[in-house]
Design a protein around this motif. Structure first.
Motif, PDB file in Angstrom:
ATOM      1  N   UNK A 403      14.042  -1.241  24.468  1.00  0.00           N
ATOM      2  CA  UNK A 403      14.356  -2.049  23.286  1.00  0.00           C
ATOM      3  C   UNK A 403      13.374  -1.756  22.158  1.00  0.00           C
ATOM      4  N   UNK A 404      12.131  -1.498  22.496  1.00  0.00           N
ATOM      5  CA  UNK A 404      11.108  -1.173  21.494  1.00  0.00           C
ATOM      6  C   UNK A 404      11.363   0.199  20.887  1.00  0.00           C
ATOM      7  N   UNK A 405      11.635   1.180  21.731  1.00  0.00           N
ATOM      8  CA  UNK A 405      11.742   2.553  21.247  1.00  0.00           C
ATOM      9  C   UNK A 405      13.136   2.899  20.728  1.00  0.00           C
ATOM     10  N   UNK A 406      14.195   2.326  21.319  1.00  0.00           N
ATOM     11  CA  UNK A 406      15.549   2.755  20.992  1.00  0.00           C
ATOM     12  C   UNK A 406      16.435   1.637  20.450  1.00  0.00           C
ATOM     13  N   UNK A 407      15.900   0.429  20.316  1.00  0.00           N
ATOM     14  CA  UNK A 407      16.732  -0.713  19.936  1.00  0.00           C
ATOM     15  C   UNK A 407      17.477  -0.515  18.635  1.00  0.00           C
ATOM     16  N   UNK A 457       8.459 -10.066  22.904  1.00  0.00           N
ATOM     17  CA  UNK A 457       8.954 -10.222  21.532  1.00  0.00           C
ATOM     18  C   UNK A 457      10.377  -9.742  21.294  1.00  0.00           C
ATOM     19  N   UNK A 458      10.854  -8.775  22.080  1.00  0.00           N
ATOM     20  CA  UNK A 458      12.128  -8.095  21.832  1.00  0.00           C
ATOM     21  C   UNK A 458      12.123  -7.424  20.452  1.00  0.00           C
ATOM     22  N   UNK A 459      10.953  -7.017  19.990  1.00  0.00           N
ATOM     23  CA  UNK A 459      10.847  -6.305  18.721  1.00  0.00           C
ATOM     24  C   UNK A 459      10.957  -4.803  18.945  1.00  0.00           C
ATOM     25  N   UNK A 460      11.645  -4.124  18.049  1.00  0.00           N
ATOM     26  CA  UNK A 460      11.666  -2.671  18.068  1.00  0.00           C
ATOM     27  C   UNK A 460      10.426  -2.142  17.362  1.00  0.00           C
TER      28      UNK A 460
END
Length: 549
Positions: A403-407, A457-460
């Motif tokens: 999710x961080x790298x490819x979200x 966080x679910x942040x990209x």
């Protein structure tokens, strides 16, 4: 026991022993096991004159991380390949500059290999082409793999060596891209073997060096356990003795869960015929599972979905690596042989193909419950599929760091709603699954603190928050990175927590993760890594310094 038999005492900061055990002030270790965990007043009297001490000085100790899904040998070998990962390479010109520099340094005709580019993160928003690679490396065969590992770009010299021309047919489960009847150099899924089968195979000594390099790197990040998810896909059966040699020579410093390549071109059947059996080995090197690929990657448009990718991204529903009949045959075969099934499936259609195959293999003679079969990645699934997995104890083994790298690329390819629901860690936990956390390195960074940040966080990496209702707590994230990984490897009785009687696999973190903001977690590091009471990484040399006093 006071003064006798205690080899190590850890104190001076908080020690997180596991989700259900909480925190203690001190640990005592004898041999390779934790023998006491509690208050300092309880543990300190156990120490003797020869007992080593680790002063946490306010830092945090946790069970060492377990990398439940990565490719350890490819990762180690890849440390010497051209690094094209997006955190360093954001332009096509930089890709070509790095490949050109490597080609100039290599002998004429030698292969130049690169790994990690992300076409979605490049300034041109597309894959490099064979013609572009030809310009910077006209005299060397070149193959560069996308970060997902499910596609590569080859130059003309590489395609010529492989005997690939414009009339070469697509192999089953693979795609050779052509535009206007011309080869672009892009090979997807099983078509990659057309190129990779012509890359020189490393000899045993080189593989041992790669294993050592990977283990050293992971130990420096707080890992004491890891996985090689597709043993045999680089050097075939030669990888098995390479691992055994690495163990005997001390190059294998981590505990390994080994997963044999089970596609028809893999080694699982040959290994079986030569006598390798499920759970052969020991805590240091265990052969436990077989892997089969069902589809590709969502970032590369090859994960198999029921609903198509957005038309603006190219459309289509992805690529199945095998027809359903073939997939179900492979799953039943390896299930009957007694292996854990660790099956790659990302899109919901691929997950359905795999899940229905596992259900079909569930017979009174060979029941699935209790076998802890795994669906690797398991990124985009529906509620009904989750319920069916739970009913048979089939484990999701996700990579939250995706999710961080490819979200942001998921949003581009699939739309916001589907991207928001991907890799649902909180949902899995609340439904009673045991999702582990892992990286799929070298696909994504093996840095555990980036993975923790993603779960919190679910942040990209561009700051987009995707599915904030799927965030989890630090305690839940560490549980996924320690106990859940051990559980997925049938090892939860010996590692994954720091309760008395467990193996003394310990990571000392540079700061108390429970007191940091998510952004501060990204700056944390492992200062010490201990496997079975033995220090396998010491960033500051503190254990050696203490011993010298």
């Amino acid at each position: 026991m006071a003064g006798s038999g205690v080899d190590l005492v850890v104190s001076g900061g908080r020690i997180w022993c596991g989700r259900d055990a909480g925190f203690v002030e001190a640990l005592a270790v004898a041999g390779d096991r934790v023998i006491a965990a509690g208050g300092r007043h309880e543990v300190e009297p156990l120490a003797g004159a020869a007992t080593r001490r680790i002063d946490l000085a306010g830092r945090l100790a946790i069970p060492a991380f377990n990398e439940a899904h990565m490719h350890l040998l490819p990762y180690g070998l890849g440390l010497s390949h051209v690094n094209l990962r997006a955190e360093e390479v954001r332009t096509l010109d930089e890709v070509l500059r790095r490949i050109g520099a490597a080609a100039k340094a290599a002998p004429k005709g030698a292969w130049v290999l690169g790994r990690g580019y992300d076409h979605g993160a490049l300034d041109v928003g597309r894959h490099p082409t064979a013609a572009e690679l030809d310009r910077v490396a006209p005299d060397n065969p070149v193959a560069i793999r996308r970060t997902c590992g499910h596609m590569l770009v080859a130059n003309t010299a590489a395609m010529r060596l492989a005997g690939v021309g414009h009339n070469t047919p697509d192999p089953e489960g693979g795609v050779i891209e052509r535009k206007g009847g011309t080869l672009t150099g892009l090979f997807q899924e099983r078509a990659m073997r057309l190129i990779l089968d012509h890359v020189p195979v490393p000899d045993e000594a080189r593989m041992v060096d790669g294993i050592r390099a990977a283990c050293d790197d992971l130990a420096s990040r707080g890992f004491a356990s890891a996985t090689d998810m597709n043993v045999g896909m680089i050097a075939g059966m030669a990888e098995i003795p390479a691992y055994r040699r690495a163990l005997s020579e001390g190059a294998l410093s981590l505990r390994m869960w080994q997963v044999l390549a089970g596609n028809p071109e893999g080694i699982a059947q040959a290994a079986w015929e030569q006598g390798l059996r499920p759970m052969d080995g020991d805590e240091r090197l265990r052969w436990g599972a077989v892997k089969v690929f069902a589809d590709g990657s969502a970032g590369g448009l090859t994960a198999a979905f029921f609903d198509p990718y957005l038309e603006s991204a190219g459309g289509g529903t992805g690529v199945f690596c095998f027809p359903t009949e073939t997939m179900h045959h492979l799953l039943a075969l390896y299930h009957r042989q007694g292996w854990q099934l660790d099956i790659h499936a990302i899109g919901d259609a691929a997950i359905e193909q795999v899940l229905s195959g596992m259900e079909a293999a569930d017979t009174p003679e060979h029941p699935v419950p209790g076998r802890r079969h795994r669906i690797e990645h398991c990124g985009f699934l529906n509620a009904g599929q989750r319920r069916r997995m739970k009913a048979r104890g089939i484990l999701p083994v996700p990579q939250p760091v995706f999710m961080y790298e490819f979200g942001d690329l998921y949003v581009t390819n699939l739309g916001r709603e589907r991207a928001e629901a991907a890799y649902p860690m909180r949902t899995w936990i609340e439904e009673g699954h045991e999702p582990s956390a892992s990286s799929d390195a070298p696909v994504s960074t093996v840095d555990p603190f980036v993975n923790l940040f993603s779960m919190l966080t679910r942040k990209t990496n561009k700051g987009t928050v995707l599915g904030p209702d799927e965030t989890i707590t630090m305690e839940q994230a560490l549980h996924a990175y320690t106990y859940a990984g051990a559980y997925s490897q049938f090892a939860e009785a010996t590692r994954g927590t720091l309760a008395p009687g467990m193996l003394a696999d310990i990571a000392v973190i540079s700061a108390d993760l429970f007191s940091l903001s998510p952004e501060e977690v990204l700056t944390a590091r492992a200062d010490l890594t201990i496997r079975g009471g033995e220090v396998i990484f010491d960033r500051h040399g503190e254990v050696a310094a203490a011993a010298a006093q």
